[in-house]
Scaffold this motif. Structure first.
Motif, PDB file in Angstrom:
ATOM      1  N   UNK A  91       0.831  -1.211   0.000  1.00 15.13           N
ATOM      2  CA  UNK A  91       0.000   0.000   0.000  1.00 15.13           C
ATOM      3  C   UNK A  91       0.862   1.255   0.000  1.00 15.13           C
ATOM      4  N   UNK A  92       1.989   1.198   0.693  1.00 16.63           N
ATOM      5  CA  UNK A  92       2.905   2.332   0.722  1.00 16.63           C
ATOM      6  C   UNK A  92       3.465   2.615  -0.668  1.00 16.63           C
ATOM      7  N   UNK A  93       3.767   1.585  -1.425  1.00 16.51           N
ATOM      8  CA  UNK A  93       4.252   1.767  -2.795  1.00 16.51           C
ATOM      9  C   UNK A  93       3.210   2.505  -3.639  1.00 16.51           C
ATOM     10  N   UNK A  94       1.943   2.131  -3.470  1.00 14.05           N
ATOM     11  CA  UNK A  94       0.876   2.818  -4.194  1.00 14.05           C
ATOM     12  C   UNK A  94       0.795   4.286  -3.781  1.00 14.05           C
ATOM     13  N   UNK A  95       0.942   4.543  -2.493  1.00 15.77           N
ATOM     14  CA  UNK A  95       0.894   5.918  -2.002  1.00 15.77           C
ATOM     15  C   UNK A  95       2.062   6.734  -2.529  1.00 15.77           C
ATOM     16  N   UNK A  96       3.263   6.133  -2.530  1.00 14.47           N
ATOM     17  CA  UNK A  96       4.441   6.830  -3.047  1.00 14.47           C
ATOM     18  C   UNK A  96       4.271   7.168  -4.519  1.00 14.47           C
ATOM     19  N   UNK A 143       1.361   7.562  -6.096  1.00 15.81           N
ATOM     20  CA  UNK A 143       0.236   8.470  -6.279  1.00 15.81           C
ATOM     21  C   UNK A 143       0.588   9.922  -5.972  1.00 15.81           C
ATOM     22  N   UNK A 144       1.386  10.152  -4.948  1.00 18.27           N
ATOM     23  CA  UNK A 144       1.584  11.514  -4.450  1.00 18.27           C
ATOM     24  C   UNK A 144       2.152  12.471  -5.508  1.00 18.27           C
ATOM     25  N   UNK A 145       3.330  12.217  -6.085  1.00 17.85           N
ATOM     26  CA  UNK A 145       3.829  13.170  -7.091  1.00 17.85           C
ATOM     27  C   UNK A 145       3.046  13.115  -8.397  1.00 17.85           C
ATOM     28  N   UNK A 146       2.475  11.946  -8.718  1.00 15.26           N
ATOM     29  CA  UNK A 146       1.670  11.866  -9.938  1.00 15.26           C
ATOM     30  C   UNK A 146       0.460  12.789  -9.849  1.00 15.26           C
ATOM     31  N   UNK A 147      -0.052  12.974  -8.645  1.00 10.88           N
ATOM     32  CA  UNK A 147      -1.238  13.804  -8.445  1.00 10.88           C
ATOM     33  C   UNK A 147      -0.896  15.280  -8.256  1.00 10.88           C
ATOM     34  N   UNK A 148       0.182  15.553  -7.522  1.00 10.02           N
ATOM     35  CA  UNK A 148       0.469  16.932  -7.125  1.00 10.02           C
ATOM     36  C   UNK A 148       1.596  17.598  -7.912  1.00 10.02           C
ATOM     37  N   UNK A 157      10.640   4.199 -14.943  1.00  9.71           N
ATOM     38  CA  UNK A 157      11.335   4.338 -13.657  1.00  9.71           C
ATOM     39  C   UNK A 157      10.347   4.559 -12.511  1.00  9.71           C
ATOM     40  N   UNK A 158       9.527   5.613 -12.594  1.00  9.64           N
ATOM     41  CA  UNK A 158       8.568   5.838 -11.510  1.00  9.64           C
ATOM     42  C   UNK A 158       7.494   4.757 -11.504  1.00  9.64           C
ATOM     43  N   UNK A 159       7.184   4.226 -12.663  1.00  8.88           N
ATOM     44  CA  UNK A 159       6.191   3.153 -12.758  1.00  8.88           C
ATOM     45  C   UNK A 159       6.700   1.852 -12.144  1.00  8.88           C
ATOM     46  N   UNK A 160       8.001   1.791 -11.857  1.00  4.72           N
ATOM     47  CA  UNK A 160       8.550   0.602 -11.200  1.00  4.72           C
ATOM     48  C   UNK A 160       7.862   0.343  -9.860  1.00  4.72           C
ATOM     49  N   UNK A 161       7.411   1.410  -9.203  1.00  2.00           N
ATOM     50  CA  UNK A 161       6.716   1.245  -7.924  1.00  2.00           C
ATOM     51  C   UNK A 161       5.456   0.407  -8.099  1.00  2.00           C
ATOM     52  N   UNK A 162       4.706   0.682  -9.148  1.00  2.00           N
ATOM     53  CA  UNK A 162       3.477  -0.080  -9.371  1.00  2.00           C
ATOM     54  C   UNK A 162       3.754  -1.417 -10.054  1.00  2.00           C
ATOM     55  N   UNK A 163       4.897  -1.535 -10.761  1.00  2.00           N
ATOM     56  CA  UNK A 163       5.297  -2.871 -11.202  1.00  2.00           C
ATOM     57  C   UNK A 163       5.459  -3.779  -9.982  1.00  2.00           C
ATOM     58  N   UNK A 164       6.113  -3.243  -8.949  1.00  2.00           N
ATOM     59  CA  UNK A 164       6.303  -4.008  -7.721  1.00  2.00           C
ATOM     60  C   UNK A 164       4.988  -4.385  -7.078  1.00  2.00           C
ATOM     61  N   UNK A 165       3.999  -3.488  -7.139  1.00  2.00           N
ATOM     62  CA  UNK A 165       2.679  -3.785  -6.571  1.00  2.00           C
ATOM     63  C   UNK A 165       2.022  -4.933  -7.332  1.00  2.00           C
ATOM     64  N   UNK A 166       2.104  -4.911  -8.667  1.00  2.00           N
ATOM     65  CA  UNK A 166       1.506  -5.981  -9.466  1.00  2.00           C
ATOM     66  C   UNK A 166       2.120  -7.334  -9.123  1.00  2.00           C
ATOM     67  N   UNK A 167       3.449  -7.370  -8.990  1.00  3.09           N
ATOM     68  CA  UNK A 167       4.105  -8.626  -8.622  1.00  3.09           C
ATOM     69  C   UNK A 167       3.684  -9.048  -7.218  1.00  3.09           C
ATOM     70  N   UNK A 168       3.553  -8.095  -6.303  1.00  4.76           N
ATOM     71  CA  UNK A 168       3.117  -8.427  -4.952  1.00  4.76           C
ATOM     72  C   UNK A 168       1.688  -8.946  -4.927  1.00  4.76           C
ATOM     73  N   UNK A 180      -0.703   3.353 -13.928  1.00  2.77           N
ATOM     74  CA  UNK A 180      -1.276   4.111 -12.822  1.00  2.77           C
ATOM     75  C   UNK A 180      -1.794   3.171 -11.726  1.00  2.77           C
ATOM     76  N   UNK A 181      -1.990   3.743 -10.535  1.00  3.15           N
ATOM     77  CA  UNK A 181      -2.460   2.938  -9.419  1.00  3.15           C
ATOM     78  C   UNK A 181      -3.807   2.301  -9.696  1.00  3.15           C
ATOM     79  N   UNK A 182      -4.711   3.050 -10.336  1.00  2.00           N
ATOM     80  CA  UNK A 182      -6.025   2.492 -10.668  1.00  2.00           C
ATOM     81  C   UNK A 182      -5.896   1.348 -11.659  1.00  2.00           C
TER      82      UNK A 182
END
Length: 375
Positions: free
Chosen positions: A158-163, A165-170, A215-226, A275-277
């Motif tokens: 969940x933290x990976x998703x939050x990380x 989301x934050x700069x992608x949104x703001x 590179x930044x999408x690597x965070x959500x790549x990790x979520x998909x594998x998890x 994206x997270x969604x």
């Protein structure tokens, strides 16, 4: 290299679903496209639409192929990591295997899509391929599973998703030009980013048509594998009550699809940005596919008509590499050029079909010999 006898304890649904994914990628879709072009039948347009990637916002069937590949990587991890976790007092033996796999996948990805074999540094691309996203996602998931309890694994995911989301949104928007992930890729990768084109004066520019991010999408790549790893854990620990496993996988899939659609109201479903969604939506679909295959194959025990998919599933990296890099059309053309005068405009269809048929026969021969190439 592993022998077939060593793989008897594997869940058949894992190999068959992975094989289904690879069959779509390195046989069905390319043959379907060339056949549809030749037939030129209007009703096929709707089918072809689903077998191509969404241009930007939205989700098509073909957008599920890459997430499913990552998801299945994660689904196997609870089974594979358990062989090495806690074997000795040091984590180094398991990390040595993990880092070796990550390095090989990264190199293979550069061979497939990074122009490594072109031997031209101007057109060398560092991070631009499915295998490299698997490598990064696999490494992140391995670290999480080795060092955290299940409760904390969920929290870190969940933290990976939050990380993400934050700069992608703001710090940007969700347009091809203004998203934060694209700016990171351009800044870090520079001329080694995919989509760069060179001018006659030796200068280079970013192509406005290349919109994938890594590179930044690597965070959500990790979520998909998890997410895949969570599914694998459910199956591994629920082997005594497989009906319950089907229910849990199905409910988890429906919940993730619902959450992904709900999140898309704020963060659009964009596969090119991962994206997270999109991560939750595709992860939900993967859970539902896993539930279906697990129910039919491991719970009901039906493999008739499906077992051949293991030919792809148990040599998935080999299938992907050969399918993307090696052109077997040359072989087909060398032995069947006489058919061109009879097939006419259907000859290219035959060459495409023969290309992937030869690949299938090679993989089948490896399967029959119990030869499985692992990284």
């Amino acid at each position: 290299m592993n022998k077939l006898s060593e793989n008897n304890t594997r869940l058949a649904s894992l190999d068959i679903l992975r094989g289904f994914d690879l069959f779509l990628l390195v046989f069905f879709q390319p043959v379907l496209w060339v056949l549809a072009r030749q037939l030129d039948v209007p009703f096929l347009n709707g089918i072809l639409y689903q077998f191509d990637h969404e241009v930007w916002e939205g989700f098509r069937f073909w957008d599920l192929v890459m997430p499913l590949f990552l998801f299945m990587t994660g689904a196997s991890m609870p089974f594979s990591l358990s062989k090495y976790k806690g074997v000795s007092g040091s984590y180094w033996p398991v990390y040595r295997r993990i880092l070796k796999r990550v390095a090989l996948l990264f190199i293979f990805g550069m061979i497939v899509q990074g122009n490594l074999l072109g031997l031209d540094s101007r057109h060398l691309v560092i991070y631009s391929n499915t295998l490299q996203s698997i490598a990064v996602g696999y490494f992140m998931a391995a670290v999480i599973q080795l060092h955290f309890s299940f409760k904390w694994q969920v929290g870190v995911t969940l933290l990976l998703l939050l990380l993400y989301w934050t700069p992608m949104t703001f710090l940007g928007d969700f347009t091809p030009e203004g998203n934060f992930a694209a700016q990171v890729d351009k800044c870090v990768l520079g001329r080694f980013r995919d989509g760069v084109y060179w001018n006659e004066d030796g200068s280079w520019s970013f192509s406005p048509h290349y919109t994938y991010t890594w590179i930044w999408s690597s965070l959500t790549f990790g979520v998909t594998v998890m997410l895949g790893a969570f599914a694998g854990k459910i199956m591994k620990e629920g082997k005594t009550d497989r009906k319950r496993v089907v229910r849990i996988l199905s409910v988890a899939g429906l919940v993730l699809v619902g959450l992904g659609l709900l999140w898309s109201l704020q963060m659009p479903v964009i596969k090119r940005l991962w994206t997270g969604s999109m991560t939750l939506l595709s992860g939900g679909y993967c859970f539902l596919l896993m539930a279906l295959f697990y129910y039919w194959i491991d719970y009901k025990g039906h493999t008739r008509g499906l077992a051949w998919l293991k030919v792809y599933g148990m040599n998935s990296i080999t299938a992907y590499l050969l399918g993307e890099v090696v052109n077997f059309r040359c072989v087909a053309a060398s032995v069947s050029y006489g058919l061109e005068q009879y097939l006419g405009t259907w000859y290219p269809v035959w060459l495409t079909f023969a290309n992937y048929l030869i690949l299938f026969l090679l993989l089948r021969a490896m399967y029959k010999c119990g030869l499985f190439l692992k990284v």
